[in-house]
Motif scaffolding. Structure first.
Motif, PDB file in Angstrom:
ATOM      1  N   VAL A  18     -13.802   3.555   2.571  1.00 60.12           N
ATOM      2  CA  VAL A  18     -12.527   3.403   3.056  1.00 60.12           C
ATOM      3  C   VAL A  18     -12.025   1.978   2.213  1.00 60.12           C
ATOM      4  O   VAL A  18     -12.769   0.983   2.430  1.00 60.12           O
ATOM      5  N   MET A  19     -11.185   2.022   1.397  1.00 62.01           N
ATOM      6  CA  MET A  19     -10.799   0.935   0.426  1.00 62.01           C
ATOM      7  C   MET A  19      -9.199   0.619   0.749  1.00 62.01           C
ATOM      8  O   MET A  19      -8.336   1.570   0.975  1.00 62.01           O
ATOM      9  N   SER A  20      -8.801  -0.549   0.732  1.00 64.17           N
ATOM     10  CA  SER A  20      -7.587  -1.050   0.863  1.00 64.17           C
ATOM     11  C   SER A  20      -6.957  -1.860  -0.632  1.00 64.17           C
ATOM     12  O   SER A  20      -7.848  -2.184  -1.202  1.00 64.17           O
ATOM     13  N   THR A  21      -5.567  -1.809  -0.319  1.00 60.74           N
ATOM     14  CA  THR A  21      -5.050  -2.652  -1.423  1.00 60.74           C
ATOM     15  C   THR A  21      -4.870  -3.980  -0.836  1.00 60.74           C
ATOM     16  O   THR A  21      -5.251  -4.342   0.366  1.00 60.74           O
ATOM     17  N   VAL A  22      -4.810  -5.167  -1.717  1.00 59.70           N
ATOM     18  CA  VAL A  22      -4.744  -6.401  -1.529  1.00 59.70           C
ATOM     19  C   VAL A  22      -3.164  -6.704  -2.120  1.00 59.70           C
ATOM     20  O   VAL A  22      -3.354  -6.700  -3.302  1.00 59.70           O
ATOM     21  N   LEU A  23      -2.305  -7.232  -1.454  1.00 60.58           N
ATOM     22  CA  LEU A  23      -0.926  -7.584  -1.903  1.00 60.58           C
ATOM     23  C   LEU A  23      -1.186  -9.043  -2.572  1.00 60.58           C
ATOM     24  O   LEU A  23      -1.391 -10.020  -1.632  1.00 60.58           O
ATOM     25  N   ASP A  24      -0.753  -9.327  -3.837  1.00 60.42           N
ATOM     26  CA  ASP A  24      -0.548 -10.483  -4.317  1.00 60.42           C
ATOM     27  C   ASP A  24       0.841 -10.959  -4.475  1.00 60.42           C
ATOM     28  O   ASP A  24       1.544 -10.359  -5.344  1.00 60.42           O
ATOM     29  N   ASN A  25       1.197 -11.723  -3.452  1.00 58.51           N
ATOM     30  CA  ASN A  25       2.855 -12.109  -3.431  1.00 58.51           C
ATOM     31  C   ASN A  25       2.832 -13.589  -3.990  1.00 58.51           C
ATOM     32  O   ASN A  25       3.047 -14.680  -3.103  1.00 58.51           O
ATOM     33  N   GLY A  26       2.912 -13.540  -5.300  1.00 57.71           N
ATOM     34  CA  GLY A  26       3.084 -15.021  -5.784  1.00 57.71           C
ATOM     35  C   GLY A  26       1.787 -15.934  -5.570  1.00 57.71           C
ATOM     36  O   GLY A  26       1.845 -17.218  -5.314  1.00 57.71           O
ATOM     37  N   GLY A  27       0.545 -15.511  -5.578  1.00 55.35           N
ATOM     38  CA  GLY A  27      -0.715 -15.933  -5.357  1.00 55.35           C
ATOM     39  C   GLY A  27      -1.140 -15.987  -3.993  1.00 55.35           C
ATOM     40  O   GLY A  27      -2.103 -16.571  -3.626  1.00 55.35           O
ATOM     41  N   VAL A  28      -0.240 -15.527  -2.893  1.00 54.83           N
ATOM     42  CA  VAL A  28      -0.563 -15.493  -1.481  1.00 54.83           C
ATOM     43  C   VAL A  28      -0.976 -14.133  -1.306  1.00 54.83           C
ATOM     44  O   VAL A  28      -0.183 -13.243  -1.239  1.00 54.83           O
ATOM     45  N   PHE A  29      -2.182 -13.858  -0.803  1.00 56.89           N
ATOM     46  CA  PHE A  29      -2.815 -12.486  -0.701  1.00 56.89           C
ATOM     47  C   PHE A  29      -2.417 -12.118   0.768  1.00 56.89           C
ATOM     48  O   PHE A  29      -2.537 -12.829   1.959  1.00 56.89           O
ATOM     49  N   GLN A  30      -1.905 -10.640   0.715  1.00 61.57           N
ATOM     50  CA  GLN A  30      -1.715 -10.251   2.111  1.00 61.57           C
ATOM     51  C   GLN A  30      -2.247  -8.899   2.309  1.00 61.57           C
ATOM     52  O   GLN A  30      -2.778  -8.364   1.376  1.00 61.57           O
ATOM     53  N   CYS A  31      -2.604  -8.481   3.564  1.00 63.60           N
ATOM     54  CA  CYS A  31      -3.651  -7.387   3.845  1.00 63.60           C
ATOM     55  C   CYS A  31      -4.976  -7.838   3.992  1.00 63.60           C
ATOM     56  O   CYS A  31      -5.473  -7.942   4.737  1.00 63.60           O
ATOM     57  N   ALA A  32      -5.492  -8.252   2.734  1.00 64.24           N
ATOM     58  CA  ALA A  32      -6.763  -9.008   2.515  1.00 64.24           C
ATOM     59  C   ALA A  32      -6.550 -10.201   2.250  1.00 64.24           C
ATOM     60  O   ALA A  32      -5.556 -10.725   2.015  1.00 64.24           O
ATOM     61  N   THR A  33      -7.853 -10.988   2.613  1.00 64.75           N
ATOM     62  CA  THR A  33      -7.646 -12.664   2.181  1.00 64.75           C
ATOM     63  C   THR A  33      -7.886 -12.955   0.822  1.00 64.75           C
ATOM     64  O   THR A  33      -7.530 -14.116   0.394  1.00 64.75           O
ATOM     65  N   ALA A  34      -8.401 -12.051  -0.168  1.00 61.67           N
ATOM     66  CA  ALA A  34      -8.737 -12.502  -1.289  1.00 61.67           C
ATOM     67  C   ALA A  34      -8.463 -11.402  -2.428  1.00 61.67           C
ATOM     68  O   ALA A  34      -8.755 -10.280  -2.135  1.00 61.67           O
ATOM     69  N   GLY A  35      -8.353 -11.654  -3.506  1.00 59.38           N
ATOM     70  CA  GLY A  35      -8.467 -10.781  -4.703  1.00 59.38           C
ATOM     71  C   GLY A  35     -10.022 -10.396  -5.028  1.00 59.38           C
ATOM     72  O   GLY A  35     -10.200  -9.491  -5.762  1.00 59.38           O
ATOM     73  N   SER A  36     -10.760 -11.220  -4.753  1.00 56.56           N
ATOM     74  CA  SER A  36     -12.199 -11.242  -4.952  1.00 56.56           C
ATOM     75  C   SER A  36     -12.871 -10.116  -3.918  1.00 56.56           C
ATOM     76  O   SER A  36     -12.888 -10.466  -2.844  1.00 56.56           O
ATOM     77  N   PRO A  37     -13.604  -9.369  -4.561  1.00 56.17           N
ATOM     78  CA  PRO A  37     -14.078  -8.332  -3.333  1.00 56.17           C
ATOM     79  C   PRO A  37     -15.359  -9.053  -2.761  1.00 56.17           C
ATOM     80  O   PRO A  37     -15.245  -8.816  -1.474  1.00 56.17           O
ATOM     81  N   VAL A  38     -15.995 -10.012  -3.137  1.00 52.22           N
ATOM     82  CA  VAL A  38     -17.071 -10.533  -2.406  1.00 52.22           C
ATOM     83  C   VAL A  38     -16.645 -11.362  -1.119  1.00 52.22           C
ATOM     84  O   VAL A  38     -17.067 -11.357   0.005  1.00 52.22           O
ATOM     85  N   SER A  39     -15.315 -12.059  -1.379  1.00 52.86           N
ATOM     86  CA  SER A  39     -14.918 -12.923  -0.213  1.00 52.86           C
ATOM     87  C   SER A  39     -13.720 -12.171   0.545  1.00 52.86           C
ATOM     88  O   SER A  39     -13.256 -12.655   1.540  1.00 52.86           O
ATOM     89  N   ALA A  40     -13.223 -11.020   0.051  1.00 47.42           N
ATOM     90  CA  ALA A  40     -12.482 -10.317   0.779  1.00 47.42           C
ATOM     91  C   ALA A  40     -12.418  -9.742   2.488  1.00 47.42           C
ATOM     92  O   ALA A  40     -13.399  -9.228   2.481  1.00 47.42           O
TER      93      ALA A  40
END
Length: 291
Positions: free
Chosen positions: A250-272
């Motif tokens: 089960v995978m999720s999107t991560v929304l990048d709103n001008g550098g502020v990540f939403q849904c998940a905490t980071a764009g990097s899979p390791v720290s998300a």
């Protein structure tokens, strides 16, 4: 004999007493709490149903493949088993068992194409009709694009879920830049601006997604619009997988709103991780089927 008539004393406190007021406030508080508990229970049941459907649809697809040797939607001989539609690719909201053939290339996507963005007859929409015709799934679907502004219409040509979201089954393209299958980034309008729904790198292959139908110019993605809060997404992920937005089935999107990540905490899979502090609906989920 003179009868004495006594007048009833006038009650100068005709309103509620403090005790009565306290009882009324308590009753109102209990009713409000009951409503909130009821709403929470309904929400949990809706999320459980999404999780259950991911597994149910995956199992139905696997049974179909075992019997017919093709994935539903991609099956090139479907019309030899069921009524053939005379209008493949023509939009309609009319439910029928008359169906269309796929191209048998092993990918549930556009007919004779390698991408899942829909610009022509869609095996992803044929798939649900094939599953119902084969009795591996209950329901009724048109097997064709929907009338109106969206190709996809939950409850008409794809299964419908909570908050009017829809399920889609399709092949996710191979992204050579990350050496993994990837679901194409999608733009969403949020608070007057555009945020980008980024998917984490993974071997997606065929996925079942759940989200809102979105409309784009000339082409259209499967339902990928945000429908879950991070807490909702985490609850589903934890029920049937590992509770991590960037790993597992089960995978999720991560929304990048001008550098502020939403849904998940980071764009990097390791720290998300799921961003549970946010209450807004910022998540779309993908279930990796293994096909």
């Amino acid at each position: 004999m003179i009868m004495e008539v006594r007048k009833k004393p006038v009650n100068s406190h005709s309103g509620m007493t403090l005790v009565e007021l306290s009882i009324a406030i308590t009753i109102i508080a209990l009713l409000a709490a009951g409503i909130m508990v009821g709403q929470t229970m309904i929400r949990h049941a809706e999320l459980q149903q999404v999780a259950t459907n991911f597994l149910k649809f995956r199992d139905a697809i696997k049974q179909f493949q075992d019997k017919y040797k093709y994935l539903p939607g991609d099956m090139p001989t479907a019309t030899t088993f069921w009524d053939a539609s005379a209008t493949c690719g023509d939009p309609t909201d009319e439910v029928t068992s008359a169906t269309c053939n796929g191209d048998g290339d092993g990918k549930v996507d556009e007919v004779n194409d390698l991408i899942y963005v829909m610009t022509g007859p869609s095996e992803s929409i044929y798939a649900w009709q094939h599953l119902v015709n084969s009795k591996f799934l209950e329901g009724s679907y048109t097997g064709q694009w929907a009338l109106g502004n969206s190709i996809w219409k939950p409850g008409v040509n794809i299964p419908k879920g909570m908050d009017n979201g829809g399920f889609a089954f399709y092949y996710a393209t191979h992204d050579t830049s990350v050496l993994a299958y990837s679901v194409t980034d999608s733009g969403y309008t949020e608070a007057g601006g555009t945020v980008i729904g980024i998917t984490y790198p993974a071997n997606y292959n065929h996925v079942i997604s759940f989200g809102k139908a979105t409309v784009e110019i000339d082409t259209e993605h499967p339902p990928m619009g945000m429908v879950f809060s991070a807490a909702d997404a985490f609850e589903i992920d934890a029920k049937i997988d590992d509770g991590k937005p960037a790993y597992g089935n089960v995978m999720s999107t991560v929304l990048d709103n001008g550098g502020v990540f939403q849904c998940a905490t980071a764009g990097s899979p390791v720290s998300a991780a799921y961003k549970l502090s946010l209450t807004g609906k910022y998540c779309t989920l993908f279930f990796i089927t293994g096909f």
